[in-house]
Write an enzyme that holds these catalytic residues in place. Structure first.
Site, mmCIF file in Angstrom:
data_model
loop_
_atom_site.group_PDB
_atom_site.id
_atom_site.type_symbol
_atom_site.label_atom_id
_atom_site.label_comp_id
_atom_site.label_asym_id
_atom_site.label_seq_id
_atom_site.Cartn_x
_atom_site.Cartn_y
_atom_site.Cartn_z
ATOM 1 N N GLU A 188 0.847 -1.205 0.000
ATOM 2 C CA GLU A 188 0.000 0.000 0.000
ATOM 3 C C GLU A 188 0.875 1.246 0.000
ATOM 4 O O GLU A 188 1.976 1.250 0.547
ATOM 5 C CB GLU A 188 -0.958 -0.016 1.192
ATOM 6 N N LYS A 206 -1.275 7.774 2.118
ATOM 7 C CA LYS A 206 -0.884 8.841 3.041
ATOM 8 C C LYS A 206 -2.020 9.056 4.037
ATOM 9 O O LYS A 206 -3.166 9.271 3.635
ATOM 10 C CB LYS A 206 -0.611 10.158 2.304
ATOM 11 N N GLU A 207 -1.703 8.983 5.317
ATOM 12 C CA GLU A 207 -2.728 9.285 6.308
ATOM 13 C C GLU A 207 -3.202 10.720 6.107
ATOM 14 O O GLU A 207 -2.402 11.628 5.896
ATOM 15 C CB GLU A 207 -2.189 9.084 7.725
ATOM 16 N N TYR A 244 9.556 20.280 3.139
ATOM 17 C CA TYR A 244 9.236 21.242 4.190
ATOM 18 C C TYR A 244 9.985 20.906 5.472
ATOM 19 O O TYR A 244 9.898 19.783 5.978
ATOM 20 C CB TYR A 244 7.730 21.270 4.459
ATOM 21 N N ALA A 245 10.698 21.897 5.988
ATOM 22 C CA ALA A 245 11.359 21.729 7.285
ATOM 23 C C ALA A 245 10.313 21.809 8.394
ATOM 24 O O ALA A 245 9.297 22.473 8.251
ATOM 25 C CB ALA A 245 12.413 22.812 7.479
ATOM 26 N N GLY A 246 10.580 21.127 9.489
ATOM 27 C CA GLY A 246 9.622 21.148 10.591
ATOM 28 C C GLY A 246 10.174 20.473 11.822
ATOM 29 O O GLY A 246 11.395 20.406 12.024
ATOM 30 N N CYS A 251 4.456 4.771 9.396
ATOM 31 C CA CYS A 251 5.189 4.255 8.226
ATOM 32 C C CYS A 251 6.655 4.651 8.195
ATOM 33 O O CYS A 251 7.532 3.792 8.265
ATOM 34 C CB CYS A 251 4.496 4.727 6.940
ATOM 35 N N LYS A 291 9.008 3.432 11.169
ATOM 36 C CA LYS A 291 9.100 1.970 11.188
ATOM 37 C C LYS A 291 9.851 1.429 9.977
ATOM 38 O O LYS A 291 10.701 0.532 10.108
ATOM 39 C CB LYS A 291 7.679 1.386 11.236
ATOM 40 N N LYS A 320 0.606 14.401 11.997
ATOM 41 C CA LYS A 320 0.350 15.245 10.838
ATOM 42 C C LYS A 320 -1.123 15.639 10.868
ATOM 43 O O LYS A 320 -1.916 15.032 11.588
ATOM 44 C CB LYS A 320 0.688 14.505 9.538
#
Length: 447
Positions: free
Chosen positions: A156, A159-160, A259-261, A268, A271, A329
């Site tokens: 799969e 994206k959550e 994107y920095a964060g 996912c 792990k 997120k």
């Protein structure tokens, strides 16, 4: 129309099963958790995912989606059985495959007709072959070797926060099988989802298994690289937002995952990065890039804490910090490996009181932070979180945080200090209201 069984009703199984049902297939979702199955029959979902509840409700009502605890009922007359159980990390970083193998064993014990068994969960290279061996052994033990089956790898790429859309309109579908007939059946299953001509890729099972890990580690690497450049900008100068624009214009690089964060999290990336490192280790190969990706990300989760420590000192007794965003997120309630875990726990250990708001993850956070319950207050409104706060910390970039009422915030806060872990705000706008503003990689107030 195909009859399909999903073994496991977690994030992947529920999304996959509901989407297959919505295309007209008959889908049975199986889980050993009786409470979860009872709730699902009433359209009470164990996770939050935009659009999923409506999908489940519609297909339940129309009879295409059903839930049971009996795997025998689920695979009766089914053509395909998807294994979508969890593969949580072990202490050494390797994937725990016990749920996969238990599912394979149960399938082998119950099946009495030809069945295509599909590993949909993220599994290490070679797992599909092990699933095949387990099913073959179960058939042999009960003298049912005549029952035919095939095992396919079908990773799969959801994206959550956008899983339903990702499944309904996939960039690509990867199918690992050496059987031409099975490949054609899988193509038929996925044909309604690729009407925009995105590819269905047929390959060997080991390549399919490795493709999932390679994709996730590549994306995680982009995030860690940008976070490392952002830290360097805070030391030597430069604005990471300008740098992102400059490199994204290169068509070889593109715009995604730059994107920095405060670091990546979820079920996912962390792990899968650790499993790839472990897989290399077991086979005598140091996965140097994957190891660096993991180490940079762990360091990044402490970056906001270091800023707060520099501003307020080591001891935060009596101080109150508002927190916006707890999930790893936006558009999900998933707290697994979330940067908020490190940030909130670190501040509490330094003596702070936390007042937190998240649109979806509060229930999950209450369980995760159970041991810190006396030090965290959860509120139902984002502005409540800033009342009497010595600082506001933005951790998760939910859309409703993008244009807050700074005048209202100013009247509520004890000290006008804002730590922006997602670079959401404009310097000049913030300064107009008198806030001290700290962000990541934009060299504002420096390091």
């Amino acid at each position: 129309m195909m009859k399909i069984c999903m073994v496991g009703t977690g994030y992947v199984g529920l999304v996959t099963g509901a989407c297959f049902a919505d295309m007209g297939n008959e889908v049975w979702c199986v889980d050993v958790d009786e409470v979860k199955i009872t709730n699902l029959k009433a359209a009470i979902l164990p996770i939050y995912e935009p659009g999923l509840k409506e999908l489940v409700e519609r297909n339940l009502k129309e009879g295409r989606l059903r839930f049971t605890t009996e795997i025998k009922l689920g695979i009766e007359d089914a053509l395909l059985c998807f294994i979508t159980v969890g593969t949580p990390p072990c202490e050494d970083g390797s994937a725990d495959l016990s749920y996969i193998f238990s599912a394979a064993q149960a399938i082998g014990q119950c099946m009495n007709h030809y069945l295509i068994v599909v590993t949909k969960s993220t599994v290490p290279v070679g797992t599909t072959e092990k699933v095949r061996d387990i099913i073959r052994q179960e058939l042999k033990v009960s003298a049912r070797e005549h029952v035919g089956f095939d095992v396919v790898s079908n990773p799969e790429f959801l994206k959550e926060g956008a899983a339903v859309e990702d499944f309904m309109r996939p960039d690509r579908v990867v199918i690992g099988t050496e059987n031409i007939g099975t490949a054609e059946l899988m193509k038929q299953l996925y044909k309604p989802f690729v009407r925009n001509q995105n590819p269905i890729l047929i390959m060997d099972t080991k390549s399919a298994e490795m493709t999932k890990y390679a994709a996730n580690v590549m994306l995680a690497a982009r995030i860690s690289f940008m976070n490392e450049i952002a830290q360097l900008c805070d030391i030597v100068g430069g604005d990471i937002t300008n740098i992102r624009t400059g490199i994204a214009a290169d068509h070889r690089i593109g715009r995604q995952f730059l994107y920095a964060g405060a670091g990546y999290g979820g079920s996912c990336f962390p792990k899968d990065v650790k499993e790839l490192i472990n897989l290399g280790y077991k086979n005598g190969l140091e996965m140097a890039i994957a190891t660096a990706v993991h180490e940079v990300n762990e360091r990044q989760k402490h970056y906001l804490v270091d800023m707060i420590r520099k501003r307020f000192g080591e001891k935060l007794d009596g101080m109150r910090f508002g927190v916006w965003g707890l999930a790893f997120k936006p558009q999900t309630d998933d707290m697994r490996e979330a940067p908020s875990l490190v940030i909130v726990q670190s501040l509490i250990n330094m003596g702070a009181k936390i007042v937190a708001f998240d649109p979806q993850a509060i229930k999950e956070a209450q369980q995760v932070f159970e041991d810190y319950a006396d030090h965290i207050q959860y509120v139902g409104d984002m502005m409540e979180a800033v009342n009497d706060a010595d600082a506001l910390i933005l951790i998760t970039d939910w859309r409703q945080f993008r244009q807050p009422d700074f005048s209202d915030m100013k009247s509520r806060m004890r000290q006008l200090v804002l730590f922006d872990g997602r670079n959401q705000y404009d310097f000049e706008q913030i300064e107009k209201y008198g806030f001290e503003y700290y962000c990541i990689g934009r060299n504002y107030r420096g390091k």
